[in-house]
Design an enzyme around this catalytic site. Structure first.
Site, PDB file in Angstrom:
ATOM      1  N   CYS A 158     -24.673  28.290  13.900  1.00 60.10           N
ATOM      2  CA  CYS A 158     -25.954  27.850  14.460  1.00 60.10           C
ATOM      3  C   CYS A 158     -25.834  27.373  15.911  1.00 60.10           C
ATOM      4  O   CYS A 158     -26.833  27.317  16.634  1.00 60.10           O
ATOM      5  CB  CYS A 158     -26.544  26.731  13.610  1.00 60.10           C
ATOM      6  SG  CYS A 158     -26.913  27.269  11.937  1.00 60.10           S
ATOM      7  N   HIS A 171     -31.928  23.249  18.242  1.00 59.42           N
ATOM      8  CA  HIS A 171     -31.721  24.181  17.128  1.00 59.42           C
ATOM      9  C   HIS A 171     -32.652  23.768  15.998  1.00 59.42           C
ATOM     10  O   HIS A 171     -32.718  22.596  15.632  1.00 59.42           O
ATOM     11  CB  HIS A 171     -30.258  24.120  16.679  1.00 59.42           C
ATOM     12  CG  HIS A 171     -30.035  24.800  15.364  1.00 59.42           C
ATOM     13  ND1 HIS A 171     -30.498  26.063  15.100  1.00 59.42           N
ATOM     14  CD2 HIS A 171     -29.414  24.372  14.225  1.00 59.42           C
ATOM     15  CE1 HIS A 171     -30.170  26.394  13.860  1.00 59.42           C
ATOM     16  NE2 HIS A 171     -29.514  25.391  13.313  1.00 59.42           N
ATOM     17  N   ASN A 184     -34.769  28.124   9.509  1.00 57.40           N
ATOM     18  CA  ASN A 184     -33.542  28.021  10.310  1.00 57.40           C
ATOM     19  C   ASN A 184     -33.008  29.430  10.547  1.00 57.40           C
ATOM     20  O   ASN A 184     -32.524  30.075   9.618  1.00 57.40           O
ATOM     21  CB  ASN A 184     -32.521  27.163   9.553  1.00 57.40           C
ATOM     22  CG  ASN A 184     -31.207  26.999  10.313  1.00 57.40           C
ATOM     23  OD1 ASN A 184     -30.963  27.683  11.303  1.00 57.40           O
ATOM     24  ND2 ASN A 184     -30.368  26.092   9.828  1.00 57.40           N
TER      25      ASN A 184
HETATM   26  N1  ACO Z   1     -36.344  22.851  -4.470  1.00 59.12           N
HETATM   27  C1  ACO Z   1     -36.510  21.856  -5.339  1.00 59.12           C
HETATM   28  N2  ACO Z   1     -35.530  20.952  -5.590  1.00 59.12           N
HETATM   29  C2  ACO Z   1     -34.376  21.084  -4.924  1.00 59.12           C
HETATM   30  C3  ACO Z   1     -34.153  22.128  -3.997  1.00 59.12           C
HETATM   31  C4  ACO Z   1     -35.205  23.026  -3.782  1.00 59.12           C
HETATM   32  N3  ACO Z   1     -35.110  24.053  -2.927  1.00 59.12           N
HETATM   33  N4  ACO Z   1     -32.922  22.003  -3.494  1.00 59.12           N
HETATM   34  C5  ACO Z   1     -32.368  20.929  -4.066  1.00 59.12           C
HETATM   35  N5  ACO Z   1     -33.244  20.366  -4.935  1.00 59.12           N
HETATM   36  C6  ACO Z   1     -33.050  19.201  -5.774  1.00 59.12           C
HETATM   37  C7  ACO Z   1     -31.616  18.911  -6.069  1.00 59.12           C
HETATM   38  O1  ACO Z   1     -31.140  19.691  -7.147  1.00 59.12           O
HETATM   39  C8  ACO Z   1     -31.667  17.451  -6.388  1.00 59.12           C
HETATM   40  O2  ACO Z   1     -32.091  17.302  -7.707  1.00 59.12           O
HETATM   41  P1  ACO Z   1     -31.454  16.143  -8.663  1.00 59.12           P
HETATM   42  O3  ACO Z   1     -31.822  14.860  -7.985  1.00 59.12           O
HETATM   43  O4  ACO Z   1     -32.144  16.381  -9.951  1.00 59.12           O
HETATM   44  O5  ACO Z   1     -29.996  16.413  -8.671  1.00 59.12           O
HETATM   45  C9  ACO Z   1     -32.757  16.913  -5.488  1.00 59.12           C
HETATM   46  O6  ACO Z   1     -33.535  18.059  -5.074  1.00 59.12           O
HETATM   47  C10 ACO Z   1     -32.224  16.223  -4.260  1.00 59.12           C
HETATM   48  O7  ACO Z   1     -31.214  17.027  -3.675  1.00 59.12           O
HETATM   49  P2  ACO Z   1     -30.453  16.597  -2.397  1.00 59.12           P
HETATM   50  O8  ACO Z   1     -29.482  17.673  -2.014  1.00 59.12           O
HETATM   51  O9  ACO Z   1     -29.935  15.213  -2.564  1.00 59.12           O
HETATM   52  O10 ACO Z   1     -31.671  16.578  -1.377  1.00 59.12           O
HETATM   53  P3  ACO Z   1     -31.719  16.048   0.095  1.00 59.12           P
HETATM   54  O11 ACO Z   1     -32.738  15.018   0.212  1.00 59.12           O
HETATM   55  O12 ACO Z   1     -30.360  15.747   0.636  1.00 59.12           O
HETATM   56  O13 ACO Z   1     -32.278  17.319   0.849  1.00 59.12           O
HETATM   57  C11 ACO Z   1     -31.499  19.081   2.268  1.00 59.12           C
HETATM   58  C12 ACO Z   1     -31.546  18.529   0.861  1.00 59.12           C
HETATM   59  C13 ACO Z   1     -32.911  19.466   2.699  1.00 59.12           C
HETATM   60  C14 ACO Z   1     -30.622  20.314   2.278  1.00 59.12           C
HETATM   61  C15 ACO Z   1     -30.939  17.982   3.206  1.00 59.12           C
HETATM   62  O14 ACO Z   1     -29.712  17.512   2.746  1.00 59.12           O
HETATM   63  C16 ACO Z   1     -30.792  18.459   4.593  1.00 59.12           C
HETATM   64  O15 ACO Z   1     -31.762  18.598   5.300  1.00 59.12           O
HETATM   65  N6  ACO Z   1     -29.539  18.683   5.060  1.00 59.12           N
HETATM   66  C17 ACO Z   1     -29.302  19.257   6.327  1.00 59.12           C
HETATM   67  C18 ACO Z   1     -28.906  20.637   6.038  1.00 59.12           C
HETATM   68  C19 ACO Z   1     -29.453  21.650   7.012  1.00 59.12           C
HETATM   69  O16 ACO Z   1     -30.473  21.534   7.636  1.00 59.12           O
HETATM   70  N7  ACO Z   1     -28.695  22.700   7.085  1.00 59.12           N
HETATM   71  C20 ACO Z   1     -29.039  23.795   7.865  1.00 59.12           C
HETATM   72  C21 ACO Z   1     -27.816  24.455   8.316  1.00 59.12           C
HETATM   73  S1  ACO Z   1     -26.886  23.393   9.320  1.00 59.12           S
HETATM   74  C22 ACO Z   1     -27.591  23.339  10.730  1.00 59.12           C
HETATM   75  O17 ACO Z   1     -28.211  24.269  11.118  1.00 59.12           O
HETATM   76  C23 ACO Z   1     -27.472  22.084  11.492  1.00 59.12           C
END
Ligand code: ACO
Length: 326
Positions: A115, A253, A283
């Protein structure tokens, strides 16, 4: 003292026609529009058609950037292409783009920083131009990330999209070496391989002989992203003796709205100065910064003379920033 600077002379982009909404995804993945919007700010993403490749997106974006710069392809002697989703393992997709543009001189190569690829590529091209080795560069970010996704992994597959963006970088003499000059004023790049397992693809030519799928420890990525991005922005400001108040536009980004909101807050930038396209594009990895730039130039927000701050963070981890006088 006359200084050589790399000026952004044109910008262009291309998005595949097909739009996939969160509701479309919810038909085959256990997710919902509400969850995706709340956690990421993403409402839709574009996706390539069968038989459409990363090079096709890159060629369209490159042509648009050349037209915007009012330049002929033959004036380009360097192509640096950021992609994690090349058409094939080799040759570099940049050479496919080069050939399609009818350019048979100079150099063309791909750069892999996931990225962060566009910011890394911009800085690489800038250094070649400042050193006098090349005159005019195309810097492209293009991805078909949909082809790296595990459609059964709801934690990753809802976040990404396909697209391409490009800029024409032109070597210009005559700047006086101050921040009033047009062009790239400073760029800062970092990598730290200790975090290579936080965001990666579980395949490759040497390991599995497959392309693999994206794997991510989302929370760790989030935590590091906000800190690293804020740090590398401060580095750019320190290097130029500028402050956050001097920035006209922040073009980050487009990973996730929550990351961007937290970063803007941390560095003290008002939300109206943040160019945000993540809701419409998702993204798009290396394509996201030039895609967002393209949108903000086309709608008249970014104008000549504006100070534009770019940043990116991605797998590796890699991260970087660049300050550009438009
Ligand atoms: N739909 C519904 N529920 C979901 C989904 C989905 N697509 N994905 C995960 N869940 C659930 C999980 O299973 C979990 O359920 P549980 O509590 O029963 O176990 C719950 O949602 C919470 O999951 P978390 O992973 O703790 O959710 P979080 O609040 O951390 O959000 C996310 C996840 C959006 C990925 C967050 O961590 C984030 O924004 N991280 C940054 C990652 C990113 O943007 N990466 C892009 C690439 S890197 C870059 O470009 C910088």
């Amino acid at each position: 003292m006359s200084v050589r600077r790399s000026v952004i002379a044109g910008v262009g982009s291309y998005l595949p026609e097909r739009i996939v909404t969160n509701d479309d995804l919810a038909k085959f993945v256990d997710t919902s529009d509400e969850w995706i919007v709340e956690r990421s700010g993403i409402r839709q993403r574009h996706m390539v058609a069968d038989g459409q490749f990363t090079s096709d997106l890159a060629i369209a974006a490159a042509k648009a950037a050349l037209e915007n710069a009012n330049m002929d392809a033959q004036e380009i002697d360097l192509i640096v292409m950021a992609t994690t989703t090349p058409d094939n393992t080799f040759p570099a997709t940049a050479t496919i783009v080069q050939d399609a543009l009818g350019i048979h001189h100079g150099a063309a190569f791909d750069l892999q920083a996931v990225c962060s690829g566009f910011v890394f590529s911009l800085s690489t091209a800038d250094n070649f131009l400042k050193a006098g080795q090349f005159k005019n560069a195309l810097v492209i970010g293009a991805e078909t990330f949909s082809r790296l996704l595990d459609w059964e992994d709801r934690t990753t597959c809802v976040l990404f999209g396909d697209g391409a963006g490009a800029v024409v970088l032109k070597s210009e003499e005559g700047g006086d070496g101050t921040v009033a000059d047009r062009g790239i004023l400073t760029a800062h790049l970092h990598s730290d391989g200790r975090y290579k397992d936080k965001l990666y693809v579980d395949g490759g030519p040497s390991t599995t002989q497959t392309v693999g799928h994206v794997r991510m420890v989302g929370r760790d990525v989030f935590r590091h992203a906000v800190v690293n991005i804020a740090d590398v922005i401060n580095e750019a400001l320190l290097a130029t003796d500028l402050t956050i108040e001097d920035i006209d536009w922040f073009v980050p980004h487009q990973a996730n709205k929550r990351i961007l909101d937290s970063t803007a807050k941390r560095i003290g930038l008002p939300p109206e100065k943040v160019v945000m396209t993540v809701a419409e594009h998702g993204n798009t990895s290396a394509a996201s910064v030039p895609l967002a730039l393209s949108v903000a130039v086309a709608d008249g927000r970014i104008k000549r003379g504006d100070l534009v701050l770019l940043e990116a963070m991605g797998g590796g981890f890699t991260w970087g920033s660049a300050l550009v006088r438009w």
